[in-house]
Every structure is written in structure tokens, then in C-alpha cells.
Design a protein around this motif. Sequence first.
Motif, PDB file in Angstrom:
ATOM      1  N   ILE A  74     -21.437 -52.741   6.638  1.00 11.26           N
ATOM      2  CA  ILE A  74     -22.057 -51.536   6.082  1.00 11.26           C
ATOM      3  C   ILE A  74     -22.511 -51.796   4.647  1.00 11.26           C
ATOM      4  O   ILE A  74     -23.614 -51.408   4.255  1.00 11.26           O
ATOM      5  CB  ILE A  74     -21.092 -50.335   6.160  1.00 11.26           C
ATOM      6  CG1 ILE A  74     -20.945 -49.887   7.612  1.00 11.26           C
ATOM      7  CG2 ILE A  74     -21.563 -49.190   5.285  1.00 11.26           C
ATOM      8  CD1 ILE A  74     -19.836 -48.871   7.839  1.00 11.26           C
ATOM      9  N   ASP A  75     -21.666 -52.437   3.857  1.00  9.69           N
ATOM     10  CA  ASP A  75     -22.021 -52.736   2.467  1.00  9.69           C
ATOM     11  C   ASP A  75     -23.249 -53.642   2.395  1.00  9.69           C
ATOM     12  O   ASP A  75     -24.145 -53.431   1.571  1.00  9.69           O
ATOM     13  CB  ASP A  75     -20.849 -53.397   1.736  1.00  9.69           C
ATOM     14  CG  ASP A  75     -19.683 -52.443   1.526  1.00  9.69           C
ATOM     15  OD1 ASP A  75     -19.889 -51.209   1.610  1.00  9.69           O
ATOM     16  OD2 ASP A  75     -18.556 -52.931   1.281  1.00  9.69           O
ATOM     17  N   GLU A  78     -26.295 -51.617   3.318  1.00  5.59           N
ATOM     18  CA  GLU A  78     -26.629 -50.684   2.233  1.00  5.59           C
ATOM     19  C   GLU A  78     -27.371 -51.415   1.109  1.00  5.59           C
ATOM     20  O   GLU A  78     -28.369 -50.919   0.586  1.00  5.59           O
ATOM     21  CB  GLU A  78     -25.353 -50.046   1.684  1.00  5.59           C
ATOM     22  CG  GLU A  78     -25.573 -48.988   0.640  1.00  5.59           C
ATOM     23  CD  GLU A  78     -26.242 -47.743   1.162  1.00  5.59           C
ATOM     24  OE1 GLU A  78     -26.884 -47.047   0.365  1.00  5.59           O
ATOM     25  OE2 GLU A  78     -26.134 -47.458   2.364  1.00  5.59           O
ATOM     26  N   ARG A  81     -30.820 -52.087   2.307  1.00 10.62           N
ATOM     27  CA  ARG A  81     -31.610 -50.855   2.317  1.00 10.62           C
ATOM     28  C   ARG A  81     -32.148 -50.557   0.919  1.00 10.62           C
ATOM     29  O   ARG A  81     -33.325 -50.238   0.741  1.00 10.62           O
ATOM     30  CB  ARG A  81     -30.783 -49.673   2.819  1.00 10.62           C
ATOM     31  CG  ARG A  81     -31.591 -48.360   2.909  1.00 10.62           C
ATOM     32  CD  ARG A  81     -30.717 -47.184   3.242  1.00 10.62           C
ATOM     33  NE  ARG A  81     -29.701 -46.915   2.240  1.00 10.62           N
ATOM     34  CZ  ARG A  81     -29.908 -46.202   1.133  1.00 10.62           C
ATOM     35  NH1 ARG A  81     -31.084 -45.697   0.870  1.00 10.62           N
ATOM     36  NH2 ARG A  81     -28.918 -45.997   0.284  1.00 10.62           N
ATOM     37  N   VAL A  82     -31.280 -50.673  -0.088  1.00 10.82           N
ATOM     38  CA  VAL A  82     -31.699 -50.417  -1.469  1.00 10.82           C
ATOM     39  C   VAL A  82     -32.809 -51.390  -1.866  1.00 10.82           C
ATOM     40  O   VAL A  82     -33.816 -50.996  -2.465  1.00 10.82           O
ATOM     41  CB  VAL A  82     -30.487 -50.514  -2.425  1.00 10.82           C
ATOM     42  CG1 VAL A  82     -30.923 -50.539  -3.866  1.00 10.82           C
ATOM     43  CG2 VAL A  82     -29.518 -49.367  -2.167  1.00 10.82           C
TER      44      VAL A  82
END
Length: 137
Positions: A74-75, A78, A81-82
Motif C-alpha cells: 500500500i505504501d 501510494e 500515485r503521488v
Amino acid sequence: MESSSSPPDIKTTPTSNNGPTEANRKMGFVENAMRGVRSLSNTLKRHENYVIHLVLVGAFVSLSMRSLDRQHQIDALEAERVSLEQENKGLKKRIWNLKQGMLEEATKQDDRNLIVRLKALFGDMHNPESILCHDPV
């Protein structure tokens, strides 16, 4: 009247000089296996709570490791995504600047046909005053 000839007992049956027969070996294996199962069963009965706790702790550790792995995934997603959002914003800004540059060039050349075609190509622009500043209405 009792008969003097009784059926021979397995234990008292004479064996050959070659050692135990095949049937006796199989019985010995089965007896040993059953003894081992009974011993394991008795041990588990005596230490039932210990075994249950051991299984529960193992399940907890396994689920914790899986959860940690998912959290790392997940990290990473994320962060990706950023990064993609920043890249997308940069590309949108670059496209906007290119469109604005083309429209400014068209207005400098005072080519009404080119301006109309560019506006049709680009669609509705957010800042129409800057595009049509030289157009008579």
C-alpha cells in the motif's frame, strides 16, 4: 468332554529359523504405529492448552506478517500515485502552455481562420478573454 487338541496360539506357534514371519512383521509395525498415535494423543490431551496456544500464536504471527506485507504494498502504491499525480499535473500544465502559445501566435498573425480552427481543435478554453482580445464582435 474337552478336546485335547486346541487351535494353536500365534505366540506359541513355532517359527522357522529364518526369524519372524511376514504377518508378524506387519503386526509389529501396526502395533508400533498405534502405540505412537496413542502416545501422541495422550501427550496432546495433557498439553491441550499449550497446543491450542501454540496454534493461535502461529496464526497470529502469520496474519501479522501478511498484514505487514500488504502495508508495504500500500505504501509503495501510494508513493507511486503521488508521483503519477505530479507528473500528470506537469503534463497538463505543459499542454495548456502549448495551447496558449499556439493561440497567441495565431492572434499575433491576425489569422482569423487559424484562430477558429485552433479553438475548435482545443474546445472550450478557460480564459477566453486572452484568446479573443483582438477579435471584433
